[in-house]
Structure formats: structure tokens, C-alpha cells
Design an enzyme around this catalytic site. Structure first.
Site, short mmCIF file in Angstrom:
data_model
loop_
_atom_site.label_atom_id
_atom_site.label_comp_id
_atom_site.label_asym_id
_atom_site.label_seq_id
_atom_site.Cartn_x
_atom_site.Cartn_y
_atom_site.Cartn_z
N SER A 71 0.84 -1.19 0.00
CA SER A 71 0.00 0.00 0.00
C SER A 71 0.89 1.25 0.00
O SER A 71 1.70 1.42 -0.91
CB SER A 71 -0.97 -0.06 1.19
OG SER A 71 -2.03 0.84 1.03
N MET A 72 0.78 2.13 0.99
CA MET A 72 1.65 3.29 0.99
C MET A 72 3.11 2.89 0.88
O MET A 72 3.92 3.57 0.23
CB MET A 72 1.45 4.12 2.27
CG MET A 72 2.36 5.35 2.32
SD MET A 72 2.85 5.89 4.00
CE MET A 72 3.95 4.57 4.50
#
Length: 247
Positions: free
Chosen positions: A87-88
Site C-alpha cells: 500500500s503506501m
């Protein structure tokens, strides 16, 4: 190597390190079971400021600052490595790989990105600047926060600064055109993840001159917790197959 940025779960073996970057609000402990899944790779987890043993430090809201510091840390790693980000963390890993390429440093054997759309796609509307109640509701609705945790104000006082800062890193990202990376990319995503679908990850192939593969694993956006053994197996097999690492 500064131990407070890069955490190792065993003494280094001198083989290939898998440097793992967590999702928004996550800490190095996300990867604490991964080392038990492999005897080939050294699992090295990134511990960002503002969480776990670095809770007293202000979290970073600048992707460039994260990349600057991690570039320095990787230069002192002293062995071959690959990058994994979820994700991030996938966005940070991608921009970190770009910086390493631009600086002419020894690059990763491969870039593994998980649960993150191709970086040149439009960014969804920001959520990092939502008022506290709305941000907490968004986190619960999207599986990023357990509802029982969300109801504890004192605990949220501790967790929210890092979560909000990490979301700001992703929400304010501005893609810039640049040459494709000279290392292979492999993309992982959960089959039931509404925030990152097959259609979203197709564009990752534009970011590498060495090819891009996509694997869909069972689960939602946080599939990596339930599928850790399979995920590590696939990464290990990929790196062994590419050569230079002995199983």
C-alpha cells in the site's frame, strides 16, 4: 546501518535482504513472522518515525524526506537486497528505487509492490485532512482500523498522528515522468481488495524495462497478514529463479 530505521529479525547471513516497507500507520512488527517463513532471505523491516519504539518522534509527511533517509540507510546495508512495499509502502519503495537509480547506487534485485495501483494513475480524493471523526470512520470502513480500537480515544490519540501523516504522503503524491526502472517489478494484490484491482495495477508494466508480473492472492487489502507464508514463498522463489541466490 542505523538500527532505528532498519530492523532485522536475525543476525544477517550475508545473502539477499528483503527490505519491507509497511502500509500507512504500520510498523516493522507487521513483518515479524516473515523471517520464520524463509531461511534464504534476511527480512529487514523499515521502522518509520512516529510509531512503536519511535513513537516519540514526529511522523514524516514528506515522501522526499523518507526517500532521502532510506537511500542513505540502504547504502550501508552491505549486501544484495530487494524491495517490498505494501500500500503506501509500495509507493515509498517505488520512489526509493527511482532515487537509487538516479543516484547511480547499487539497485535492488527486484521491486515487489503490493496492494497499490500503478503510480501514474490519478490519485483518489484525499482523506488525510478529514476531521478526526470522519477519518476514523473512513479507516474503519476500509479495514484499516479495528472498530474496538477506534472507540478508545486515548489509543487513537497515539495512533492517529502516524496514520494521518502516512495518508498525507500518499494523498499528496505527484507522479513525475521518468525513465522506466532497470529492475523487474512484481505486483501482488488481494482478490477481494476494492481499492486496488487488476485494472488498477496493469500500468505497473510501464515502470520497468525488465518486465512486470502480477499475482492475485486470496484476501482483501490486508491479505498479507493471512497470506504471509505464500507471499514470502513467491518472493523467495522469484529471487532464487533470477539467479545469484541459493535456496
Amino acid at each position: 546501518m542505523a538500527a532505528r530505521w532498519l530492523y532485522e529479525f536475525r543476525p544477517p547471513t550475508g545473502t539477499c535482504a528483503l527490505v519491507c516497507l509497511p502500509y500507512a500507520g504500520g510498523s516493522a512488527s507487521i513483518f515479524d513472522t516473515w523471517q520464520r517463513q524463509t531461511s534464504v532471505l534476511d527480512i529487514v523491516a523499515v521502522q518509520l518515525p512516529g510509531r512503536a519504539n519511535r513513537i516519540a518522534e514526529p511522523p514524516l509527511v514528506s515522501l522526499a524526506e523518507m526517500v532521502d533517509r532510506l537511500t542513505t540507510e540502504l547504502a550501508g546495508l552491505g549486501r544484495d537486497y530487494a524491495l517490498f512495499g505494501h500500500s503506501m509502502g509500495a509507493l515509498v519503495a517505488f520512489e526509493l528505487a527511482r532515487r537509487i537509480r538516479d543516484d547511480g547506487l547499487d539497485g535492488p534485485r527486484a521491486l515487489f509492490v503490493s496492494a497499490y495501483p500503478a503510480p501514474d494513475l490519478p490519485i483518489p480524493p484525499p482523506v488525510y485532512n478529514l476531521p478526526r471523526p470522519e477519518l476514523i470512520r473512513w479507516l474503519v470502513d476500509n479495514g484499516g482500523l479495528d472498530i474496538d480500537v477506534a472507540q478508545h480515544d486515548e489509543l487513537m490519540d497515539v495512533l492517529l498522528p502516524a496514520l494521518r501523516a502516512d495518508l498525507a504522503v500518499a494523498d499528496t503524491y505527484a507522479y513525475r515522468s521518468a525513465p522506466s526502472l532497470p529492475w523487474p517489478i512484481r505486483v501482488f494484490l488481494g482478490a477481494e481488495d476494492p481499492s486496488c484491482t487488476l485494472a488498477d495495477v496493469g500500468g505497473w508494466h510501464r515502470q520497468s524495462t525488465r518486465g512486470c508480473e502480477v499475482d492475485v492472492l486470496p484476501g482483501d487489502h490486508f491479505y498479507l497478514h493471512d497470506q504471509a507464508a505464500l507471499l514470502v514463498e513467491l518472493i523467495e522463489r522469484d529471487l532464487v529463479t533470477r539467479g545469484g541466490i541459493r535456496a
